[in-house]
Design an enzyme around this catalytic site. Structure first.
Site, PDB file in Angstrom:
ATOM      1  N   ASP A   1       0.791  -1.231   0.000  1.00 38.39           N
ATOM      2  CA  ASP A   1       0.000   0.000   0.000  1.00 38.39           C
ATOM      3  C   ASP A   1       0.826   1.285   0.000  1.00 38.39           C
ATOM      4  O   ASP A   1       0.265   2.385   0.037  1.00 38.39           O
ATOM      5  CB  ASP A   1      -0.954   0.012   1.197  1.00 38.39           C
ATOM      6  CG  ASP A   1      -0.218  -0.109   2.532  1.00 38.39           C
ATOM      7  OD1 ASP A   1       1.007  -0.353   2.504  1.00 38.39           O
ATOM      8  OD2 ASP A   1      -0.873   0.023   3.579  1.00 38.39           O
TER       9      ASP A   1
ATOM     10  N   THR B   1      12.238 -13.751  -2.011  1.00 35.52           N
ATOM     11  CA  THR B   1      10.978 -14.182  -2.614  1.00 35.52           C
ATOM     12  C   THR B   1      11.249 -15.243  -3.678  1.00 35.52           C
ATOM     13  O   THR B   1      12.158 -15.089  -4.493  1.00 35.52           O
ATOM     14  CB  THR B   1      10.246 -12.987  -3.256  1.00 35.52           C
ATOM     15  OG1 THR B   1      10.095 -11.951  -2.283  1.00 35.52           O
ATOM     16  CG2 THR B   1       8.870 -13.403  -3.757  1.00 35.52           C
TER      17      THR B   1
ATOM     18  N   SER C   1      17.024 -19.102  -2.684  1.00 34.90           N
ATOM     19  CA  SER C   1      15.719 -19.730  -2.466  1.00 34.90           C
ATOM     20  C   SER C   1      15.492 -20.009  -0.992  1.00 34.90           C
ATOM     21  O   SER C   1      14.364 -20.236  -0.563  1.00 34.90           O
ATOM     22  CB  SER C   1      15.614 -21.029  -3.261  1.00 34.90           C
ATOM     23  OG  SER C   1      16.597 -21.966  -2.828  1.00 34.90           O
ATOM     24  N   ASN C   2      16.567 -19.994  -0.204  1.00 35.98           N
ATOM     25  CA  ASN C   2      16.441 -20.261   1.233  1.00 35.98           C
ATOM     26  C   ASN C   2      17.650 -19.667   1.952  1.00 35.98           C
ATOM     27  O   ASN C   2      18.788 -19.981   1.610  1.00 35.98           O
ATOM     28  CB  ASN C   2      16.349 -21.766   1.486  1.00 35.98           C
ATOM     29  CG  ASN C   2      15.882 -22.091   2.886  1.00 35.98           C
ATOM     30  OD1 ASN C   2      16.436 -21.605   3.861  1.00 35.98           O
ATOM     31  ND2 ASN C   2      14.855 -22.917   2.990  1.00 35.98           N
TER      32      ASN C   2
ATOM     33  N   HIS D   1       5.065 -27.511   3.880  1.00 37.51           N
ATOM     34  CA  HIS D   1       5.030 -26.121   4.317  1.00 37.51           C
ATOM     35  C   HIS D   1       3.647 -25.766   4.854  1.00 37.51           C
ATOM     36  O   HIS D   1       2.696 -26.535   4.716  1.00 37.51           O
ATOM     37  CB  HIS D   1       5.376 -25.179   3.163  1.00 37.51           C
ATOM     38  CG  HIS D   1       6.836 -25.111   2.857  1.00 37.51           C
ATOM     39  ND1 HIS D   1       7.459 -26.005   2.013  1.00 37.51           N
ATOM     40  CD2 HIS D   1       7.810 -24.264   3.291  1.00 37.51           C
ATOM     41  CE1 HIS D   1       8.745 -25.706   1.934  1.00 37.51           C
ATOM     42  NE2 HIS D   1       8.984 -24.664   2.693  1.00 37.51           N
ATOM     43  N   HIS D   2       3.550 -24.583   5.436  1.00 38.46           N
ATOM     44  CA  HIS D   2       2.298 -24.069   5.982  1.00 38.46           C
ATOM     45  C   HIS D   2       1.256 -23.858   4.887  1.00 38.46           C
ATOM     46  O   HIS D   2       1.585 -23.748   3.693  1.00 38.46           O
ATOM     47  CB  HIS D   2       2.546 -22.752   6.725  1.00 38.46           C
ATOM     48  CG  HIS D   2       3.316 -21.759   5.912  1.00 38.46           C
ATOM     49  ND1 HIS D   2       2.732 -20.937   4.977  1.00 38.46           N
ATOM     50  CD2 HIS D   2       4.646 -21.472   5.880  1.00 38.46           C
ATOM     51  CE1 HIS D   2       3.639 -20.169   4.417  1.00 38.46           C
ATOM     52  NE2 HIS D   2       4.822 -20.475   4.941  1.00 38.46           N
TER      53      HIS D   2
ATOM     54  N   LYS E   1       1.396 -20.995   2.056  1.00 37.39           N
ATOM     55  CA  LYS E   1       2.346 -21.010   0.940  1.00 37.39           C
ATOM     56  C   LYS E   1       1.623 -21.478  -0.317  1.00 37.39           C
ATOM     57  O   LYS E   1       1.134 -22.610  -0.380  1.00 37.39           O
ATOM     58  CB  LYS E   1       3.540 -21.922   1.250  1.00 37.39           C
ATOM     59  CG  LYS E   1       4.637 -21.863   0.189  1.00 37.39           C
ATOM     60  CD  LYS E   1       5.870 -22.621   0.635  1.00 37.39           C
ATOM     61  CE  LYS E   1       6.972 -22.572  -0.418  1.00 37.39           C
ATOM     62  NZ  LYS E   1       7.429 -21.186  -0.694  1.00 37.39           N
TER      63      LYS E   1
ATOM     64  N   GLY F   1      10.751 -23.204  -3.537  1.00 35.11           N
ATOM     65  CA  GLY F   1      12.024 -22.820  -4.153  1.00 35.11           C
ATOM     66  C   GLY F   1      13.174 -23.647  -3.620  1.00 35.11           C
ATOM     67  O   GLY F   1      14.098 -24.005  -4.362  1.00 35.11           O
ATOM     68  N   THR F   2      13.111 -23.982  -2.333  1.00 38.99           N
ATOM     69  CA  THR F   2      14.149 -24.821  -1.739  1.00 38.99           C
ATOM     70  C   THR F   2      14.147 -26.210  -2.362  1.00 38.99           C
ATOM     71  O   THR F   2      15.213 -26.774  -2.661  1.00 38.99           O
ATOM     72  CB  THR F   2      13.931 -24.925  -0.216  1.00 38.99           C
ATOM     73  OG1 THR F   2      13.968 -23.623   0.341  1.00 38.99           O
ATOM     74  CG2 THR F   2      14.991 -25.797   0.437  1.00 38.99           C
TER      75      THR F   2
END
Length: 253
Positions: free
Chosen positions: A33, A76, A101-102, A135-136, A139, A145-146
């Site tokens: 924003d 990201t 990626s991580n 993952h959660h 996501k 990416g990892t």
């Protein structure tokens, strides 16, 4: 160090906490924003911007920072197809861009272990690799990416593995990547090498977001005196070669 945060979700909040605990100053926070603040004096005063936003906004965020002469650490994922453009822009501007990626130090040790194991397994055709990433539920992208970075490590290290797939687990020469989305799991990656008589398995399980956030702040500290298109491989090799890794990862007093 003066740090700007681009993206102020859960990761952004943890990065802010860790950066302040390590003596840094957050001079600007940009979220969806208030992107006009890229042109603010506060953003211009930043030495490094740490970007954790969304796949749809990461490219434009990174371009905006680089064009304003601010070094970027980006975490990201799911937009890697545009990284060559960022590399070209970084070189053109003589800037600094760091992507991984991580950012977890443990995961990057896991990357090296994965490549080493895949190199060993190349001599044993009876073993077939498979990967699962968990993952959660928030996501959206998959595989992670990892997981893709781990898959690339296996493909580069074992000539028998020519690619990866999520959709065709029976395909020859392809590494199957399974994804699961559960609760608030920060990230778990399991690599299994299976044969008719046994299974070899390695696993990395993150306990919280703090490991990723710490790695991002460490990367920001590391690039303060560097330029170019950089990665965790560069950072890890630098720290391990000069034995500074243990000191830099000590918790703040």
């Amino acid at each position: 160090m003066k740090i700007a945060l681009i993206g102020y979700g859960k990761m952004g909040h943890v990065i802010e906490e860790i950066a302040i605990s390590r003596g840094h100053e957050i001079v600007c926070i940009i979220d969806a924003d208030n992107t006009a603040d890229f042109d603010s004096e506060a953003f211009a005063s930043a030495e490094v911007a740490i970007e954790f936003s969304t796949p749809s906004t990461a490219f434009s965020n990174c371009v905006a920072a680089l064009e304003r002469g601010v070094k970027v650490v980006c975490g990201t994922t799911a937009w890697v197809s545009r990284l060559p453009e960022i590399k070209q822009l970084t070189e053109k501007l003589g800037g600094t861009f760091f992507w991984s990626s991580n950012y977890s130090i443990g995961v990057n040790i896991f990357f090296a272990l994965n490549r080493y194991l895949a190199t060993m397994m190349a001599g044993f055709s009876q073993y077939t690799p498979e990967m699962t990433e968990i993952h959660h539920i928030h996501k959206l992208d998959h595989p992670s990416g990892t997981a893709i970075s781990l898959a690339e490590g296996i493909i580069e290290s074992d000539p028998a593995v020519t690619g990866w797939t999520e959709d065709n687990p029976s395909a020859d020469n392809l590494l199957t990547i399974n994804h699961q989305r559960e609760g608030e799991v920060p990230g778990t990656h399991i690599i299994k090498w299976d044969s008719p008589v046994d299974t070899i398995k390695i696993e990395h399980c993150a306990k919280s977001r703090r490991g990723f956030a710490l790695g991002a702040v460490v990367a920001a500290e590391w690039i303060a005196s560097r330029s170019g298109f950089l990665s965790m491989d560069n950072l890890m090799h630098s720290f391990i070669s000069n034995t500074a890794l243990l000191d830099i990862l000590k918790p703040a007093k």
